[in-house]
Design an enzyme around this catalytic site. Structure first.
Site, PDB file in Angstrom:
ATOM      1  N   ILE A 202     -11.850  12.112 -19.057  1.00 36.99           N
ATOM      2  CA  ILE A 202     -11.810  11.098 -20.201  1.00 36.99           C
ATOM      3  C   ILE A 202     -12.603   9.989 -19.563  1.00 36.99           C
ATOM      4  O   ILE A 202     -12.359   9.477 -18.585  1.00 36.99           O
ATOM      5  CB  ILE A 202     -10.454  10.640 -20.495  1.00 36.99           C
ATOM      6  CG1 ILE A 202      -9.558  11.858 -20.677  1.00 36.99           C
ATOM      7  CG2 ILE A 202     -10.451   9.758 -21.574  1.00 36.99           C
ATOM      8  CD1 ILE A 202      -9.727  12.412 -22.151  1.00 36.99           C
ATOM      9  N   LYS A 236      -3.404   3.293  -6.423  1.00 39.25           N
ATOM     10  CA  LYS A 236      -3.167   2.004  -7.403  1.00 39.25           C
ATOM     11  C   LYS A 236      -3.060   0.882  -6.486  1.00 39.25           C
ATOM     12  O   LYS A 236      -2.579   0.727  -5.470  1.00 39.25           O
ATOM     13  CB  LYS A 236      -1.704   2.474  -8.107  1.00 39.25           C
ATOM     14  CG  LYS A 236      -1.645   3.333  -8.952  1.00 39.25           C
ATOM     15  CD  LYS A 236      -0.292   3.717  -9.357  1.00 39.25           C
ATOM     16  CE  LYS A 236      -0.122   4.954 -10.136  1.00 39.25           C
ATOM     17  NZ  LYS A 236       1.338   5.599 -10.383  1.00 39.25           N
ATOM     18  N   ARG A 292      10.897  10.215  -8.726  1.00 44.30           N
ATOM     19  CA  ARG A 292      11.194   9.607  -7.448  1.00 44.30           C
ATOM     20  C   ARG A 292      11.198   7.823  -7.786  1.00 44.30           C
ATOM     21  O   ARG A 292      10.567   7.344  -9.081  1.00 44.30           O
ATOM     22  CB  ARG A 292      10.358   9.541  -6.114  1.00 44.30           C
ATOM     23  CG  ARG A 292       8.961   9.405  -6.672  1.00 44.30           C
ATOM     24  CD  ARG A 292       7.959   9.285  -5.251  1.00 44.30           C
ATOM     25  NE  ARG A 292       6.809   9.659  -5.712  1.00 44.30           N
ATOM     26  CZ  ARG A 292       5.578   8.872  -6.278  1.00 44.30           C
ATOM     27  NH1 ARG A 292       5.952   7.708  -6.821  1.00 44.30           N
ATOM     28  NH2 ARG A 292       4.442   9.324  -6.483  1.00 44.30           N
ATOM     29  N   VAL A 295       6.367   3.029  -6.223  1.00 47.72           N
ATOM     30  CA  VAL A 295       5.977   1.720  -5.339  1.00 47.72           C
ATOM     31  C   VAL A 295       6.131   0.609  -6.342  1.00 47.72           C
ATOM     32  O   VAL A 295       6.495  -0.491  -5.871  1.00 47.72           O
ATOM     33  CB  VAL A 295       4.696   1.868  -4.894  1.00 47.72           C
ATOM     34  CG1 VAL A 295       4.107   0.691  -4.246  1.00 47.72           C
ATOM     35  CG2 VAL A 295       4.370   2.984  -3.786  1.00 47.72           C
TER      36      VAL A 295
END
Lengths: 457, 179
Positions: A202, A236, A292, A295
């Site tokens: 994309i 990120k 999980r 962050v």
């Protein structure tokens, strides 16, 4: 069984973060620390610290048997794995299950189901959650055939990979055979699994993920989405909630798709379902599920008021899912910057060392999750995250302004940091407008010389 | 975490015995630099420790990791006897006698002094040991790991408790070196 004592099988800011909630819940903490972390801030915060091995993760934080032995030997009822390390390794969850230690997370089976990209993809299809057009390929010849069907540009991904590792972009179909061969060899070496799959690329996509909580019996709620499109090489750097500029229809479609996916697995605990939102068409596609705590969970906590670690513990404790959390209003806007010990002037190279001076921001609406204080070490063995600076305010503009002030007033010396990058990114008109795609960081760095970026510090 | 006087004395001794002229250590805000006197002095130590160096230890944690930090921070120290005991506990740090060496646990686990319950211990105080003498077993999830003395001498002290959890690097027993 009531959890009275938790072994924390992690380090850094997330270990400190987990201890904070345990204290509030009056649960004792035992920190499993490597030799390099014996004198870390979390070691000082935990009720007890046990040294599990040398600094290198393979000899300490990644040793499943040692972690469970440490829990048994310290009479801990449960293990919190944090993120990274063993958090999404089924063998740890399984060994806990067979030794009556509570694993604060999903079941081993669920970890396996979402950890394998192909299984996760078919689970998404089965849950009527859209996936990016693509297919697994067994050979280069099959890749050429599939590649023609999907069309260029496309991505070659490792089946066992994650976080962008082992991914290759192919712009022209004639480059596909070489990319498949290379990706397969790399994946085999890195993950012990040489399978690859192809996927439509994309060109302009946003990374939007949905926080879910499940009770393990098929009941699932969502706590809204996070936009994590500000990434450099799939890592990120800035996250926010809500995702700016989404239509309400798209937003609720994302939430519902995430809940469908998690409910189909009868998912237990906190998890995140990641989507790619095509900026041109508004279509969205399932990427993966992270089994999980993430962050970037604090931005969700800021706008919902929910302590996600406390909810993880409650679910692990058998207290079930507090469905009423789903109906809480969302208050305002939250944005987070990850402060890493890496040097923007040197291609974001990690910069381990000893922190000489540090002054973290504070004030109304500012939260800093960190394990770094003056004299703290940033060892070369682990990831370089030093702190997460989170601003929370009534709307995006005021939150952004508060975060910019917070970044500008942060002082840090002794190791390099990416603070100057954050200052530049937050000041950029495109980011200020909101809704950037995952190509934003690359454009930002290309448009400015690196000295200019550094000059914003 | 703070250096004790014994630690400083030990570091001075190591510096004296080494090929290096100076050592600088920074541990949690404490800065220690030592230099051999150019005019033939035995070595001058200058330590400045701000008040916050009096950091508290977490309950139940071993009280020293200064030595391994020092070992990794300074090449001068890495080549000395400190490096052989990767994570000495308070007890071992107190052993400044160069003729005495601690045998430390190579991993975290449950330690046993005997090959099986009821059997006589591998070693007692006074037992002579060779490098490869088995002195303990450390169990990690049913996997038994034998610990060898790694030094020739005589056991002077047993520090481990049979069936207790030992950490990586924790001193199990103390040996007076032969010769």
């Amino acid at each position: 069984m009531a959890i009275r004592r938790i072994l924390i099988a992690n380090r850094g800011e997330i270990a400190a973060r987990i201890i904070r909630t345990c204290r509030a819940l009056q649960i004792e903490t035992v920190l499993a620390a490597s030799e390099a972390d014996r004198d870390s801030v979390p070691a000082g915060l935990a009720d007890r610290t046990v040294c599990i091995g040398p600094a290198r993760p393979m000899e300490s934080y990644l040793k499943v048997e040692t972690i469970v032995q440490a829990a048994l030997g310290t009479k801990s009822d449960a293990i919190h794995p944090g993120y990274g390390f063993l958090s999404e390794r089924a063998p740890l969850a399984r060994l806990c299950e067979s030794h009556n230690v509570i694993f604060i997370g999903p079941t081993a089976e669920q970890i396996e189901a979402v950890g394998d990209k192909l299984r996760a993809r078919s689970a998404a299809e089965a849950a009527n959650v859209p996936v990016v057009p693509g297919a697994a390929v067994e050979s280069v010849a099959a890749a050429v055939l599939e590649g023609r069907k999907i069309g260029a540009p496309l991505l070659v991904k490792a089946v066992g990979g994650g976080g962008g590792r082992g991914m290759k972009l192919v712009e022209k179909l004639e480059d596909l055979p070489a990319a498949v061969e290379l990706a397969s060899a790399e994946a085999g070496a890195a993950f012990g699994d040489a399978r690859v799959y192809l996927e439509r690329f994309i060109a302009s996509g946003r990374h939007v993920e949905v926080q879910v909580l499940g009770d393990g019996k098929g009941s699932v709620i969502n706590l809204g989405e996070r936009d994590c499109s500000v990434q450099r090489r799939y890592q990120k750097l800035i996250e926010e909630t809500p995702a700016p500029g989404l239509s309400e229809g798209l937003r609720s479609s994302l939430h519902e798709a995430a809940m469908r996916f998690a409910a189909r697995l009868a998912y237990r605990g906190a998890g995140t379902v990641e989507f790619l939102v095509d900026r041109k068409t508004g279509s969205f596609y399932f990427l993966e599920m992270n089994a999980r705590i993430q962050v970037e969970h604090p931005v969700t906590e800021a706008v919902t008021g929910v302590d996600l670690v406390a909810e993880q513990i409650a679910i692990a404790n058998g207290a079930g899912l507090r469905r009423e959390l789903a109906d809480l209003g969302r208050r305002g806007w939250a944005i987070e910057c990850r402060v890493n010990a890496e040097d923007p002037l040197n291609d974001f190279r990690p910069s381990p060392g000893v922190v000489r001076e540090v002054s973290w921001p504070s004030g109304e609406g500012i939260r800093v999750d960190t394990h770094i204080q003056p004299g703290s070490r940033v060892p070369p063995f682990y990831d370089s995250l030093m702190a997460k600076i989170v601003a929370h305010g009534p709307d995006r503009a005021s939150t952004l302004a508060a975060l910019r002030r917070a970044i500008a007033t942060t002082r840090l010396s002794g190791v390099a940091s990416n603070l100057s990058f954050h200052a530049a990114a937050l000041a950029d008109p495109e980011f200020q407008a909101g809704g950037v795609d995952t190509g934003f960081v690359a454009r930002l760095l290309a448009n400015r010389s690196s000295t200019e970026v550094a000059g914003h510090g | 975490m703070s250096l004790t006087a014994a630690d400083v004395a030990e570091i001075m001794k190591i510096l004296e015995g080494s090929a290096f002229d100076e050592v600088t250590l920074e541990i949690d805000g404490l800065k220690l630099s030592m230099r051999r006197g150019a005019s033939g002095g035995d070595g001058a130590a200058a330590a400045s420790a701000p008040a916050r160096v009096e950091a508290r230890r977490p309950t139940g944690a071993p009280a020293s990791a200064a030595a391994p930090m020092a070992a990794s921070a300074s090449p001068a120290l890495a080549s000395t006897s400190l490096a052989s005991a990767p994570a000495p506990t308070a007890k071992s740090a107190a052993a400044s006698d160069p003729h005495v060496q601690d045998v430390t646990s190579p991993l975290l686990g449950t330690c046993y002094r005997a090959p099986k319950p009821g059997a006589p211990p591998f070693v007692e105080v006074g037992t002579p040991v060779e490098q490869d003498t088995v002195v303990a077993i450390v169990e990690v999830m049913k996997l038994m790991n034998t610990v060898r003395a790694g030094v020739k001498g005589t056991v002077t002290e047993i520090l481990m408790r049979d069936g207790a959890l030992v950490e990586y690097g924790e001193a199990l027993l103390r040996v007076k070196k032969a010769g």
